[in-house]
Design a protein around this motif. Structure first.
Motif, PDB file in Angstrom:
ATOM      1  N   GLU A 196     -23.164 -52.969 -20.522  1.00 29.96           N
ATOM      2  CA  GLU A 196     -23.674 -53.495 -19.182  1.00 29.96           C
ATOM      3  C   GLU A 196     -22.436 -54.349 -18.476  1.00 29.96           C
ATOM      4  N   SER A 197     -21.245 -54.475 -19.065  1.00 31.09           N
ATOM      5  CA  SER A 197     -20.148 -55.425 -18.417  1.00 31.09           C
ATOM      6  C   SER A 197     -19.643 -54.773 -17.238  1.00 31.09           C
ATOM      7  N   HIS A 198     -19.914 -53.485 -16.744  1.00 35.75           N
ATOM      8  CA  HIS A 198     -19.670 -52.965 -15.541  1.00 35.75           C
ATOM      9  C   HIS A 198     -20.469 -53.287 -14.168  1.00 35.75           C
ATOM     10  N   ARG A 199     -21.429 -54.394 -14.600  1.00 36.32           N
ATOM     11  CA  ARG A 199     -22.182 -54.663 -13.405  1.00 36.32           C
ATOM     12  C   ARG A 199     -22.304 -56.114 -13.594  1.00 36.32           C
ATOM     13  N   GLN A 200     -22.782 -56.940 -12.513  1.00 39.15           N
ATOM     14  CA  GLN A 200     -22.963 -58.387 -12.524  1.00 39.15           C
ATOM     15  C   GLN A 200     -24.100 -58.712 -13.327  1.00 39.15           C
ATOM     16  N   LEU A 201     -23.609 -59.960 -14.409  1.00 43.18           N
ATOM     17  CA  LEU A 201     -24.695 -60.249 -15.312  1.00 43.18           C
ATOM     18  C   LEU A 201     -24.966 -61.793 -14.912  1.00 43.18           C
ATOM     19  N   THR A 202     -26.197 -62.198 -15.199  1.00 42.36           N
ATOM     20  CA  THR A 202     -26.718 -63.681 -15.188  1.00 42.36           C
ATOM     21  C   THR A 202     -26.791 -64.085 -16.814  1.00 42.36           C
ATOM     22  N   LEU A 203     -26.463 -65.411 -16.704  1.00 40.61           N
ATOM     23  CA  LEU A 203     -26.528 -65.978 -18.188  1.00 40.61           C
ATOM     24  C   LEU A 203     -27.989 -65.883 -18.634  1.00 40.61           C
ATOM     25  N   GLU A 204     -28.959 -66.095 -17.792  1.00 38.97           N
ATOM     26  CA  GLU A 204     -30.349 -65.751 -18.307  1.00 38.97           C
ATOM     27  C   GLU A 204     -30.494 -64.610 -18.623  1.00 38.97           C
ATOM     28  N   GLU A 205     -29.933 -63.599 -18.003  1.00 41.78           N
ATOM     29  CA  GLU A 205     -30.214 -62.114 -18.364  1.00 41.78           C
ATOM     30  C   GLU A 205     -29.501 -61.769 -20.089  1.00 41.78           C
ATOM     31  N   VAL A 206     -28.521 -62.393 -20.320  1.00 44.46           N
ATOM     32  CA  VAL A 206     -27.798 -62.224 -21.289  1.00 44.46           C
ATOM     33  C   VAL A 206     -28.528 -62.935 -22.488  1.00 44.46           C
ATOM     34  N   ALA A 207     -28.872 -64.126 -22.306  1.00 46.80           N
ATOM     35  CA  ALA A 207     -29.702 -65.009 -23.020  1.00 46.80           C
ATOM     36  C   ALA A 207     -30.779 -64.415 -23.662  1.00 46.80           C
ATOM     37  N   SER A 208     -31.527 -63.690 -22.552  1.00 54.89           N
ATOM     38  CA  SER A 208     -32.894 -63.115 -23.049  1.00 54.89           C
ATOM     39  C   SER A 208     -32.627 -62.130 -24.141  1.00 54.89           C
ATOM     40  N   VAL A 209     -31.624 -61.148 -24.069  1.00 56.66           N
ATOM     41  CA  VAL A 209     -31.271 -60.408 -25.009  1.00 56.66           C
ATOM     42  C   VAL A 209     -31.175 -60.815 -26.506  1.00 56.66           C
ATOM     43  N   ALA A 210     -30.626 -62.168 -26.510  1.00 56.77           N
ATOM     44  CA  ALA A 210     -30.593 -62.979 -27.704  1.00 56.77           C
ATOM     45  C   ALA A 210     -31.986 -63.538 -28.074  1.00 56.77           C
ATOM     46  N   ASN A 211     -32.831 -63.691 -27.164  1.00 52.46           N
ATOM     47  CA  ASN A 211     -34.275 -64.474 -27.171  1.00 52.46           C
ATOM     48  C   ASN A 211     -34.164 -65.720 -27.476  1.00 52.46           C
ATOM     49  N   MET A 212     -33.155 -66.188 -26.580  1.00 57.77           N
ATOM     50  CA  MET A 212     -32.607 -67.766 -26.609  1.00 57.77           C
ATOM     51  C   MET A 212     -32.708 -68.256 -25.188  1.00 57.77           C
ATOM     52  N   SER A 213     -32.950 -69.718 -24.937  1.00 59.06           N
ATOM     53  CA  SER A 213     -32.862 -70.187 -23.959  1.00 59.06           C
ATOM     54  C   SER A 213     -31.407 -70.235 -23.347  1.00 59.06           C
ATOM     55  N   ARG A 214     -31.141 -70.687 -22.306  1.00 55.76           N
ATOM     56  CA  ARG A 214     -29.556 -70.676 -21.770  1.00 55.76           C
ATOM     57  C   ARG A 214     -28.675 -71.573 -22.504  1.00 55.76           C
ATOM     58  N   GLU A 215     -29.272 -72.912 -22.827  1.00 56.65           N
ATOM     59  CA  GLU A 215     -28.478 -73.834 -23.361  1.00 56.65           C
ATOM     60  C   GLU A 215     -28.339 -73.351 -24.926  1.00 56.65           C
ATOM     61  N   ALA A 216     -29.366 -72.898 -25.525  1.00 61.75           N
ATOM     62  CA  ALA A 216     -29.258 -72.636 -27.038  1.00 61.75           C
ATOM     63  C   ALA A 216     -28.255 -71.311 -26.816  1.00 61.75           C
ATOM     64  N   PHE A 217     -28.413 -70.541 -26.194  1.00 56.41           N
ATOM     65  CA  PHE A 217     -27.519 -69.276 -26.192  1.00 56.41           C
ATOM     66  C   PHE A 217     -26.115 -69.674 -26.032  1.00 56.41           C
ATOM     67  N   CYS A 218     -25.583 -70.545 -24.931  1.00 57.72           N
ATOM     68  CA  CYS A 218     -24.307 -70.939 -24.889  1.00 57.72           C
ATOM     69  C   CYS A 218     -23.694 -71.553 -25.983  1.00 57.72           C
ATOM     70  N   ARG A 219     -24.370 -72.218 -26.587  1.00 55.31           N
ATOM     71  CA  ARG A 219     -23.970 -73.112 -27.951  1.00 55.31           C
ATOM     72  C   ARG A 219     -23.836 -71.963 -28.982  1.00 55.31           C
ATOM     73  N   PHE A 220     -24.691 -71.182 -29.138  1.00 60.07           N
ATOM     74  CA  PHE A 220     -24.654 -70.016 -30.196  1.00 60.07           C
ATOM     75  C   PHE A 220     -23.559 -69.050 -29.946  1.00 60.07           C
ATOM     76  N   PHE A 221     -23.030 -68.666 -28.747  1.00 56.92           N
ATOM     77  CA  PHE A 221     -22.035 -67.675 -28.281  1.00 56.92           C
ATOM     78  C   PHE A 221     -20.735 -68.413 -28.703  1.00 56.92           C
ATOM     79  N   LYS A 222     -20.686 -69.599 -27.913  1.00 53.82           N
ATOM     80  CA  LYS A 222     -19.399 -70.205 -28.151  1.00 53.82           C
ATOM     81  C   LYS A 222     -19.054 -70.468 -29.669  1.00 53.82           C
TER      82      LYS A 222
END
Length: 291
Positions: A196-222
């Motif tokens: 999906e990198s060809h389109r605009q993505l929101t942090l909320e959308e990507v976090a939902s793929v991991a079934n995580m909140s925005r804050e938890a996903f940011c920590r997890f990913f980084k």
């Protein structure tokens, strides 16, 4: 098939596994295994993702991956299109250090090899002056007897130790030896981002793929990539853009939008910051090289 761990299909006491992958596209799930992996790419192009590293692979490339290093060789989209009839082809050697036994590694003669293998805790690009000769030696393993295969494989290791340059690709160790749950989550996120990198993505959308909140996903990913989502996405999009600049006649503006950048000026800024030159100059230099 579970993403992590990935079980190499071989007898439990086999020291060296010789494997040929010849298919429309390479296995495209994030995975890890306890065997050390040496991959020789003969045909096919795409992205290699290992931790904080996103880079290209293509014919002639050789990679060495340490034990339990999560990785994925993701073939370019064109290889997924049946009408293209393209093929990916690689030769892989898997070294099972456990199968050699403790007594083998305790011997004085094997200490240098043991130390070499213990140092390989990431992903490395292998460069040799006699690169084609090395690959041919790897090819010949399939014709050797069991003992000859082991001896010849150790000779290849000796070449890696004393004749090769190993360029470390991934800088972070956070992706090393992920749990099955973490690996499955990262695999889902990476697959989503690649698709999906060809389109605009929101942090909320990507976090939902991991079934995580925005804050938890940011920590997890980084923690696992040492990069923010924006930085990782930009590098993914730049990789696609570079391929389009090299292999298509699209305008630079069209490439920018097709690869997911919101506007041309942003694309130019990110390209210059990361690649060091403008997209136009990148394309011009590539065309001169081809000539």
């Amino acid at each position: 098939m579970k993403v992590i761990p990935f079980k190499i299909p071989k007898p439990s006491k086999e020291l060296i596994r010789y494997q040929v992958d010849r298919q429309p596209y390479f296995y495209d799930k994030l995975h890890q295994h306890p065997e050390i992996q040496l991959s020789c790419i003969l045909e096919g192009e795409g992205k290699l993702i290992v931790g904080d590293y996103i880079g290209r692979f293509g014919p002639g490339d050789i990679f060495l991956l340490g034990q339990n290093v999560p990785h994925v060789f993701r073939s370019d989209d064109v290889y997924y299109q049946p009408e293209e009839a393209r093929q990916c082809h690689s030769i892989i050697l898997f070294f099972d250090l456990r199968a050699f036994g403790e007594a083998f590694w305790a011997s004085e003669e094997m200490q240098e090899v043991k130390e070499f293998f213990e140092q390989q805790n990431g992903c490395y690009r292998v460069s040799l002056e006699a690169q084609e000769h090395f690959v041919e030696q790897v090819r010949q393993l399939q014709h050797k007897s069991k003992l000859e295969k082991v001896v010849s494989a150790l000779q290849l290791v000796d070449m890696l130790m004393h004749q090769a340059t190993l360029q470390r690709l991934n800088l972070a160790d956070q992706m090393h030896n992920l749990s099955e749950r973490e690996g499955k989550r990262m695999e889902q996120v990476l697959e989503f981002l690649v698709e999906e990198s060809h389109r605009q993505l929101t942090l909320e959308e990507v976090a939902s793929v991991a079934n995580m909140s925005r804050e938890a996903f940011c920590r997890f990913f980084k923690e696992r990539t040492r990069k923010t989502l924006v930085t990782f996405l930009n590098e993914l999009r730049l990789s696609n853009a570079c391929q389009a600049l090299l292999h298509s006649d699209q305008t630079i503006a069209s490439i920018a939008f097709t690869c997911g950048f919101a506007n041309l000026s942003h694309f130019n800024r990110v390209f210059i910051k990361t690649i060091g030159i403008t997209p136009r100059e990148f394309r011009r230099q590539a065309s001169v090289t081809k000539v």
